[in-house]
Design an enzyme around this catalytic site. Structure first.
Site, PDB file in Angstrom:
ATOM      1  CG  HIS A 117      15.112  21.556  46.175  1.00  0.00           C
ATOM      2  ND1 HIS A 117      13.912  22.123  45.827  1.00  0.00           N
ATOM      3  CD2 HIS A 117      14.810  20.520  47.014  1.00  0.00           C
ATOM      4  CE1 HIS A 117      12.926  21.487  46.428  1.00  0.00           C
ATOM      5  NE2 HIS A 117      13.445  20.504  47.154  1.00  0.00           N
ATOM      6  N   PRO A 118      14.786  21.792  42.665  1.00  0.00           N
ATOM      7  CG  PRO A 118      13.019  20.321  42.304  1.00  0.00           C
ATOM      8  CD  PRO A 118      14.404  20.388  42.871  1.00  0.00           C
ATOM      9  CB  THR A 119      10.740  24.691  44.236  1.00  0.00           C
ATOM     10  OG1 THR A 119      10.817  23.725  45.294  1.00  0.00           O
ATOM     11  CG2 THR A 119       9.893  24.147  43.089  1.00  0.00           C
ATOM     12  CB  ALA A 120      14.438  24.758  47.970  1.00  0.00           C
ATOM     13  N   GLY A 121      16.323  25.747  45.262  1.00  0.00           N
ATOM     14  CA  GLY A 121      17.629  26.204  44.813  1.00  0.00           C
ATOM     15  C   GLY A 121      18.790  25.594  45.560  1.00  0.00           C
ATOM     16  N   GLY A 123      26.067  17.524  48.520  1.00  0.00           N
ATOM     17  CA  GLY A 123      25.025  17.330  47.529  1.00  0.00           C
ATOM     18  C   GLY A 123      25.535  17.127  46.122  1.00  0.00           C
ATOM     19  CG  HIS A 132      19.689  41.014  48.343  1.00  0.00           C
ATOM     20  ND1 HIS A 132      20.550  39.937  48.287  1.00  0.00           N
ATOM     21  CD2 HIS A 132      20.205  41.851  49.281  1.00  0.00           C
ATOM     22  CE1 HIS A 132      21.533  40.111  49.144  1.00  0.00           C
ATOM     23  NE2 HIS A 132      21.351  41.273  49.756  1.00  0.00           N
ATOM     24  NE  ARG A 154      30.407  18.201  39.572  1.00  0.00           N
ATOM     25  CZ  ARG A 154      31.269  19.216  39.507  1.00  0.00           C
ATOM     26  NH1 ARG A 154      30.861  20.394  39.060  1.00  0.00           N
ATOM     27  NH2 ARG A 154      32.522  19.068  39.872  1.00  0.00           N
ATOM     28  CE  LYS A 155      19.513  15.683  41.133  1.00  0.00           C
ATOM     29  NZ  LYS A 155      18.698  14.666  40.457  1.00  0.00           N
TER      30      LYS A 155
END
Length: 299
Positions: free
Chosen positions: A168-172, A163, A82, A165-166
């Protein structure tokens, strides 16, 4: 009368039962909120929860679930059929009783702001909450998925609504919005050829010339070795389920492929299924409001 809001958060985890159980426990822990249903799919690697509650309770539950998902789900390690862009991929709010779409838009923006402020997960607003029509369609918002989102966010037109323009490193990144009820409906084909499912999905989905209120993709169910047409019916009255099913049947026959089953993911309005019964049974002069027993019992 008490306001009732529905929330259907989708999480990018359908294989780790411990994570799903933790999400269930969190959903059940919030006063004023009831977890009506939850379902997980290993091929999609996704879980869909259905909650109802008062506006304050449902907002609190949505935030707590998003927080837990950000702690338990690492998108850098996620794979699945998905499309997805975040640990909590999407959080829709739906008006059910004594509340309006505008009420749900307000809730969605409140939750979106809190997710960014406290969790540092950027947010896109979609559907009725969107700031521009280009962000109404979830498929357009999610295009690029988790892996392509860092580059997408650099484009002028794709700054997050909340937020930086990046991702979250693991949560997206998460989509939050308000919408009317939809039906998540999948049709399973008697073939392992994903290209057939893709071709049929292209025929039925509105974005490529099919039904206006149908969104669809082809996916592969690896555990069953079959291809599936996976759909969201965003207006089941404008585009009834039976109409889409019949076109899929016709198109599948062209490929020499049978339909071996179909499924509803999560909960569905009763009328979406009653309309199918009306069609296939060829009921004459049927009145949904008067002839369905439950309508009289539930008021």
């Amino acid at each position: 009368m008490a306001k009732i809001v529905q929330c259907i958060p989708n999480f990018s985890e359908g294989r780790d039962q411990a994570v799903v159980d933790a999400l269930v426990a969190t959903a059940k822990s919030v006063p004023g909120v009831t977890l009506l249903d939850h379902s997980s799919d290993a091929s999609h690697n996704r879980s869909v929860f259905t909650l109802v509650g008062d506006p304050d309770g449902i907002a609190e539950a949505a935030f707590k679930l998003c927080k837990l998902a950000s702690e338990k789900i690492d998108m850098t390690k996620h794979t699945g059929e998905h499309p997805r862009m975040g640990a909590t991929d999407v959080i829709p709010f739906v008006p059910i009783k004594d509340c309006t779409a505008a009420d749900c838009v307000e809730i969605s923006k409140k939750v979106a702001a809190r997710i960014w402020n406290e969790l540092q997960i950027p947010i896109f607003l979609y559907e009725d909450s969107c700031a521009s029509e280009s962000r109404r369609n979830l498929a357009a918002v999610r295009k690029g998925q988790f892996e392509g989102m860092p580059e997408k966010l650099k484009q002028d037109e794709w700054a997050p609504d909340f937020g930086e323009r990046k991702v979250h490193p693991t949560a997206g990144i998460t989509a939050v919005g308000a919408r009317m009820p939809l039906v998540a409906y999948n049709v399973n084909l008697g073939t392992s050829d994903i290209e057939i499912a893709n071709a049929i999905a292209k025929v039925v989905r509105g974005s490529s010339g099919g039904f206006k209120y149908c969104k669809g993709i082809g996916v592969m169910l690896e555990d069953r070795n079959i291809a599936q047409v996976s759909m969201n019916m965003v207006n089941y009255e404008g585009t009834p389920i039976y109409r889409v099913f019949e076109l899929i049947r016709i198109e599948a026959e062209r490929w020499g492929v049978p339909i071996i089953g179909s499924e509803i993911v999560g909960l569905t309005p009763a009328k979406a299924l009653i309309d199918c019964a009306d069609y296939y049974l060829k009921l004459e002069n049927f009145d949904y409001s008067k002839q369905v027993l439950e309508n009289h019992l539930l008021g």
